[in-house]
Design an enzyme around this catalytic site. Structure first.
Site, mmCIF file in Angstrom:
data_model
loop_
_atom_site.group_PDB
_atom_site.id
_atom_site.type_symbol
_atom_site.label_atom_id
_atom_site.label_comp_id
_atom_site.label_asym_id
_atom_site.label_seq_id
_atom_site.Cartn_x
_atom_site.Cartn_y
_atom_site.Cartn_z
ATOM 1 N N GLU A 156 -55.799 -57.416 -47.213
ATOM 2 C CA GLU A 156 -54.755 -57.636 -48.238
ATOM 3 C C GLU A 156 -53.430 -58.024 -47.585
ATOM 4 O O GLU A 156 -52.697 -58.890 -48.067
ATOM 5 C CB GLU A 156 -54.614 -56.366 -49.084
ATOM 6 N N THR A 179 -47.632 -63.862 -54.079
ATOM 7 C CA THR A 179 -47.093 -62.506 -53.952
ATOM 8 C C THR A 179 -45.908 -62.476 -52.980
ATOM 9 O O THR A 179 -44.901 -61.819 -53.250
ATOM 10 C CB THR A 179 -48.204 -61.543 -53.475
HETATM 11 N N1 HSE Z 1 -47.561 -54.327 -55.825
HETATM 12 C C1 HSE Z 1 -47.721 -55.704 -55.462
HETATM 13 C C2 HSE Z 1 -46.506 -56.479 -55.909
HETATM 14 C C3 HSE Z 1 -48.951 -56.225 -56.133
HETATM 15 O O1 HSE Z 1 -46.165 -56.364 -57.074
HETATM 16 O O2 HSE Z 1 -45.917 -57.201 -55.111
HETATM 17 C C4 HSE Z 1 -49.237 -57.660 -55.806
HETATM 18 O O3 HSE Z 1 -50.038 -57.772 -54.685
#
Ligand code: HSE
Length: 312
Positions: free
Chosen positions: A132, A183
């Site tokens: 990830e 992201t």
């Molecule tokens: N928690 C992460 C974000 C989830 O909101 O950036 C996306 O990978």
């Protein structure tokens, strides 16, 4: 018994779930990434095939979510063999549906089958997290944990995950507008600090939501499922976000509506299948009105998490 190929399935998930940035995530039924591993006699980790809804992924193992997860797994467990990796993406790229986590999870759950003494699911978290991290640039568990373990996961320090109970009547709708939000980009636009008032209000919502899940209190879920910190900043990346949210929140039985993960996918929780149907129709009507293309799913919570085509 030596197994030649094993296929792992990693479900999509909703990261953050509005109230818990980077620490809360919900596993979804029906949308998966699929990864097939074939054992090699040498130690190479090779991406042999990519197909499905997204094919434009890095082919070098250390840059690929599945490859990076597998390299971490191979390294820590001192494996003297490698794998060919065939990826079948069911989750669109940069959609906010936890696709990179799902691929990493599908990989490690499959790899686990090749061990003479397979690890517990919890012990696979760190390897999926390594995958990830390659995709999103930071190590957060809020997609990895629900994809691997299923259900609603609260992610604490040192990779400790607590599964929060959810009512079987809780339903989910997600709408994916056909744009991509990376992201890394969605994280880069966030402010470094928040006000004391925001901190207090968001803490109240998070605590209220978790407590409501334990109590099965849908009224309290509806009062708590709010994001005053991240949503106002990231909504800019999602065209017409507030128009969708405003219409969805008018539907009977809706408990909340916000951004799934880093977006652009939006989600709503509802108290019934009937309400979910109405929410799906609402998302689709707003999209039509705005001439925006997208796909909507009416889903259930996936309590099982990742699995393989093999039985231990
Ligand atoms: N928690 C992460 C974000 C989830 O909101 O950036 C996306 O990978």
């Amino acid at each position: 018994m030596t197994q030649f190929s094993v296929t792992g399935f990693g479900p999509a998930s909703i990261g953050n779930l509005a109230v818990g940035f980077d620490i809360l995530g919900l596993s979804l039924s029906g949308i998966y990434d699929e990864v097939t591993l074939t054992k090699r006699t040498d130690r190479e980790i090779k991406i042999s095939n990519i197909k499905g809804v997204t094919q434009n992924l890095p082919k070098e193992a250390h840059k690929n979510t599945c490859g990076a997860a597998l390299l971490a797994f191979q390294d820590k467990l001192n494996l003297n063999y490698g794998f060919d990796i065939a990826i079948n993406k069911g989750i669109p790229l940069a959609s906010g549906m936890g696709g990179s986590a799902a691929s990493a999870v599908a990989t490690v759950i499959a790899a686990n089958h090749f061990l003479s003494q397979p690890l517990e699911k919890n012990e696979l978290l760190e390897f999926a997290l390594a995958g990830e991290q390659v995709a999103s640039g930071s190590a957060h568990l809020d997609n990895v944990a629900p994809s691997l373990l299923g259900g609603l996961c609260l992610c604490l320090k040192n990779n400790k995950v607590i599964k929060i109970p959810t009512s079987s009547e809780l339903n989910v709708v997600i709408f994916h507008p056909h744009i991509q939000v990376e992201t890394k980009v969605a994280r880069s636009i966030l402010k470094d600090s928040i006000s004391l008032n925001q901190y207090i209000e968001q803490s109240q919502y998070l605590a209220g939501f978790i407590s409501a899940c334990y109590e099965g209190d849908f009224n309290l879920i509806a009062k708590s499922l709010k994001d005053v910190v991240i949503e106002p900043q990231r909504s800019k990346l999602i065209p017409h976000f507030y128009q969708y949210q405003q219409e969805v929140l008018k539907v009977d039985g809706v408990l909340g509506c916000s951004i799934s993960g880093a977006g652009p996918t939006m989600f709503a929780l509802t108290n019934s299948d009937k309400s979910s149907l109405a929410v799906k129709q609402t998302f689709e009507q707003v999209a039509k009105l705005l001439n925006q293309s997208g796909k909507c799913w009416k889903l259930k919570i996936n309590d099982q998490g990742a699995y393989t085509n093999e039985v231990h």
